[in-house]
Design a protein around this motif. Sequence first.
Motif, PDB file in Angstrom:
ATOM      1  N   PHE A 250       0.827  -1.205   0.000  1.00  0.00           N
ATOM      2  CA  PHE A 250       0.000   0.000   0.000  1.00  0.00           C
ATOM      3  C   PHE A 250       0.865   1.261   0.000  1.00  0.00           C
ATOM      4  CE2 PHE A 250      -3.648  -2.666   1.371  1.00  0.00           C
ATOM      5  CZ  PHE A 250      -4.616  -2.140   0.529  1.00  0.00           C
ATOM      6  N   THR A 251       1.983   1.229   0.727  1.00  0.00           N
ATOM      7  CA  THR A 251       2.882   2.382   0.732  1.00  0.00           C
ATOM      8  C   THR A 251       3.435   2.646  -0.654  1.00  0.00           C
ATOM      9  OG1 THR A 251       3.513   1.951   3.043  1.00  0.00           O
ATOM     10  CG2 THR A 251       4.993   3.335   1.740  1.00  0.00           C
ATOM     11  N   THR A 252       3.831   1.590  -1.344  1.00  0.00           N
ATOM     12  CA  THR A 252       4.328   1.733  -2.709  1.00  0.00           C
ATOM     13  C   THR A 252       3.250   2.284  -3.630  1.00  0.00           C
ATOM     14  OG1 THR A 252       5.898  -0.087  -2.432  1.00  0.00           O
ATOM     15  CG2 THR A 252       5.281   0.487  -4.694  1.00  0.00           C
ATOM     16  N   LEU A 253       2.044   1.747  -3.523  1.00  0.00           N
ATOM     17  CA  LEU A 253       0.938   2.195  -4.372  1.00  0.00           C
ATOM     18  C   LEU A 253       0.651   3.679  -4.158  1.00  0.00           C
ATOM     19  CD1 LEU A 253      -1.429   1.381  -6.324  1.00  0.00           C
ATOM     20  CD2 LEU A 253      -2.818   1.115  -4.260  1.00  0.00           C
ATOM     21  N   LEU A 254       0.566   4.090  -2.907  1.00  0.00           N
ATOM     22  CA  LEU A 254       0.159   5.454  -2.597  1.00  0.00           C
ATOM     23  C   LEU A 254       1.230   6.493  -2.917  1.00  0.00           C
ATOM     24  CD1 LEU A 254      -1.656   4.582   0.710  1.00  0.00           C
ATOM     25  CD2 LEU A 254      -2.731   5.647  -1.259  1.00  0.00           C
ATOM     26  N   SER A 255       2.456   6.039  -3.073  1.00  0.00           N
ATOM     27  CA  SER A 255       3.530   6.965  -3.434  1.00  0.00           C
ATOM     28  C   SER A 255       3.792   6.973  -4.936  1.00  0.00           C
ATOM     29  CB  SER A 255       4.821   6.599  -2.695  1.00  0.00           C
ATOM     30  OG  SER A 255       5.263   5.298  -3.063  1.00  0.00           O
ATOM     31  N   SER A 256       2.895   6.316  -5.696  1.00  0.00           N
ATOM     32  CA  SER A 256       3.074   6.209  -7.137  1.00  0.00           C
ATOM     33  C   SER A 256       1.863   6.774  -7.865  1.00  0.00           C
ATOM     34  CB  SER A 256       3.247   4.733  -7.537  1.00  0.00           C
ATOM     35  OG  SER A 256       1.998   4.037  -7.457  1.00  0.00           O
ATOM     36  N   SER A 257       1.966   6.806  -9.183  1.00  0.00           N
ATOM     37  CA  SER A 257       0.825   7.181 -10.016  1.00  0.00           C
ATOM     38  C   SER A 257       0.215   5.950 -10.685  1.00  0.00           C
ATOM     39  CB  SER A 257       1.264   8.176 -11.099  1.00  0.00           C
ATOM     40  OG  SER A 257       2.284   7.605 -11.913  1.00  0.00           O
ATOM     41  N   TRP A 258       0.540   4.784 -10.168  1.00  0.00           N
ATOM     42  CA  TRP A 258       0.081   3.510 -10.729  1.00  0.00           C
ATOM     43  C   TRP A 258      -1.371   3.250 -10.349  1.00  0.00           C
ATOM     44  CZ3 TRP A 258       2.416   0.703 -14.308  1.00  0.00           C
ATOM     45  CH2 TRP A 258       1.949  -0.589 -14.557  1.00  0.00           C
ATOM     46  N   PRO A 259      -2.175   2.644 -11.256  1.00  0.00           N
ATOM     47  CA  PRO A 259      -1.824   2.185 -12.608  1.00  0.00           C
ATOM     48  C   PRO A 259      -1.998   3.303 -13.637  1.00  0.00           C
ATOM     49  CG  PRO A 259      -4.076   1.587 -12.128  1.00  0.00           C
ATOM     50  CD  PRO A 259      -3.559   2.269 -10.903  1.00  0.00           C
ATOM     51  N   PRO A 260      -1.476   3.106 -14.849  1.00  0.00           N
ATOM     52  CA  PRO A 260      -1.714   4.111 -15.897  1.00  0.00           C
ATOM     53  C   PRO A 260      -3.208   4.256 -16.153  1.00  0.00           C
ATOM     54  CG  PRO A 260      -0.028   2.537 -16.568  1.00  0.00           C
ATOM     55  CD  PRO A 260      -0.657   1.990 -15.323  1.00  0.00           C
ATOM     56  N   ARG A 261      -3.686   5.469 -16.180  1.00  0.00           N
ATOM     57  CA  ARG A 261      -5.108   5.716 -16.417  1.00  0.00           C
ATOM     58  C   ARG A 261      -5.256   7.119 -16.981  1.00  0.00           C
ATOM     59  NH1 ARG A 261      -3.871   5.813 -11.086  1.00  0.00           N
ATOM     60  NH2 ARG A 261      -4.488   7.630  -9.851  1.00  0.00           N
ATOM     61  N   ARG A 262      -6.420   7.407 -17.515  1.00  0.00           N
ATOM     62  CA  ARG A 262      -6.659   8.729 -18.079  1.00  0.00           C
ATOM     63  C   ARG A 262      -8.134   9.048 -17.949  1.00  0.00           C
ATOM     64  NH1 ARG A 262      -9.009   8.173 -23.057  1.00  0.00           N
ATOM     65  NH2 ARG A 262      -8.874   6.129 -24.026  1.00  0.00           N
ATOM     66  N   THR A 263      -8.432  10.323 -18.112  1.00  0.00           N
ATOM     67  CA  THR A 263      -9.817  10.759 -18.105  1.00  0.00           C
ATOM     68  C   THR A 263     -10.470  10.397 -19.424  1.00  0.00           C
ATOM     69  OG1 THR A 263      -9.248  12.587 -16.654  1.00  0.00           O
ATOM     70  CG2 THR A 263     -11.330  12.754 -17.860  1.00  0.00           C
ATOM     71  N   LEU A 264     -11.708   9.919 -19.358  1.00  0.00           N
ATOM     72  CA  LEU A 264     -12.426   9.537 -20.559  1.00  0.00           C
ATOM     73  C   LEU A 264     -12.695  10.769 -21.420  1.00  0.00           C
ATOM     74  CD1 LEU A 264     -13.656   6.973 -21.820  1.00  0.00           C
ATOM     75  CD2 LEU A 264     -15.832   7.626 -20.797  1.00  0.00           C
ATOM     76  N   GLU A 265     -12.207  10.750 -22.649  1.00  0.00           N
ATOM     77  CA  GLU A 265     -12.390  11.876 -23.544  1.00  0.00           C
ATOM     78  C   GLU A 265     -13.695  11.735 -24.329  1.00  0.00           C
ATOM     79  OE1 GLU A 265      -8.914  11.712 -25.949  1.00  0.00           O
ATOM     80  OE2 GLU A 265      -7.547  12.231 -24.307  1.00  0.00           O
ATOM     81  N   SER A 266     -14.186  12.864 -24.851  1.00  0.00           N
ATOM     82  CA  SER A 266     -15.460  12.839 -25.562  1.00  0.00           C
ATOM     83  C   SER A 266     -15.418  11.919 -26.745  1.00  0.00           C
ATOM     84  CB  SER A 266     -15.814  14.266 -26.003  1.00  0.00           C
ATOM     85  OG  SER A 266     -14.795  14.795 -26.827  1.00  0.00           O
ATOM     86  N   SER A 267     -14.254  11.807 -27.401  1.00  0.00           N
ATOM     87  CA  SER A 267     -14.143  10.930 -28.573  1.00  0.00           C
ATOM     88  C   SER A 267     -14.247   9.459 -28.220  1.00  0.00           C
ATOM     89  CB  SER A 267     -12.805  11.186 -29.277  1.00  0.00           C
ATOM     90  OG  SER A 267     -11.719  10.921 -28.408  1.00  0.00           O
ATOM     91  N   ASP A 268     -14.068   9.141 -26.916  1.00  0.00           N
ATOM     92  CA  ASP A 268     -14.142   7.755 -26.468  1.00  0.00           C
ATOM     93  C   ASP A 268     -15.558   7.355 -26.090  1.00  0.00           C
ATOM     94  OD1 ASP A 268     -11.370   7.298 -26.657  1.00  0.00           O
ATOM     95  OD2 ASP A 268     -11.062   8.324 -24.759  1.00  0.00           O
ATOM     96  N   ARG A 269     -16.425   8.318 -25.919  1.00  0.00           N
ATOM     97  CA  ARG A 269     -17.762   8.005 -25.444  1.00  0.00           C
ATOM     98  C   ARG A 269     -18.606   7.434 -26.566  1.00  0.00           C
ATOM     99  NH1 ARG A 269     -18.139  10.529 -20.463  1.00  0.00           N
ATOM    100  NH2 ARG A 269     -16.641  12.212 -20.142  1.00  0.00           N
ATOM    101  N   VAL A 270     -19.404   6.457 -26.229  1.00  0.00           N
ATOM    102  CA  VAL A 270     -20.257   5.812 -27.220  1.00  0.00           C
ATOM    103  C   VAL A 270     -21.672   6.330 -27.068  1.00  0.00           C
ATOM    104  CG1 VAL A 270     -21.184   3.613 -28.003  1.00  0.00           C
ATOM    105  CG2 VAL A 270     -18.845   3.716 -27.157  1.00  0.00           C
TER     106      VAL A 270
END
Length: 270
Positions: A250-270
């Motif tokens: 948990f310490t490792t997780l909270l000190s990282s930006s893992w996992p790679p993720r992004r905000t859903l963009e309008s072009s991705d919306r169905v």
Amino acid sequence: MHSEQHRGLHHLSWPEAKRAASRDSSTVVVPWGSLEQHGPHLPLGTDGFFAEQVLHQVLQALPPRLPIWSLPLQSLGFAPEHRGFGLSFTQSADVMLAQVEAIAEPLVQAGFQRLVLFNGHGGQISLLDVAARQVHGRHPQLGVHAWFLWDVEGVTDLVGDPEHCEDLHAGLAETSLMLHLAPELVQLQQAVAEPPPTPPAGLSLEGRCSSAWTIRALSRSGTVGTPHGATASLGTALHRKLVQGWTATFTTLLSSSWPPRRTLESSDRV
């Protein structure tokens, strides 16, 4: 405002919860168990009790500044392998997938960045992994992790052979851990040893080349393993290893930006 050492998200007011969500790396953990028979000597809620107790110790061990909170234990799990044996409960896979989504959706709306499903029941490892992938697919801005309580390096080494390979359910490890955490819940005089059948070479009940199985096909008592020889001292060592391992993770997780993720963009919306 509550002290940062108070980790229960459900104890915060909604403005406090919104402020918690806005913090960088904000993470919510849900301990998950199962209500199922654990042989004639352990309680039905063993898996959830372990997940809840270990998580509590981990959260106490983490520095108060870290942005992590927990939700209450989810006791009802996916355990069809125990159906018809003593008193055991299960929910369907579809219902459980929907339950994870129901937990994730308001967290996303509030702005939390991560959800950890902290699972104590081996029979739902794969299902919670599917749930994590499905939720992350719908909410790519939310990092979702499905972690299994016993998946800590060095834990199985404490059990030793042959119990290491045969200790599938209510055996040496679970009985010892319960003797450490809540000995009043253990009826060791009722314990029955029933090691699992030996599969053909190259096949297994769990792990590589695993099989679907039911407890009734493996055991008459509900135990799959050898609880005799369980001790509180072994349980203490197991508990220490679990808490140390998950505190580090948990310490490792909270000190990282893992996992790679992004905000859903309008072009991705169905």
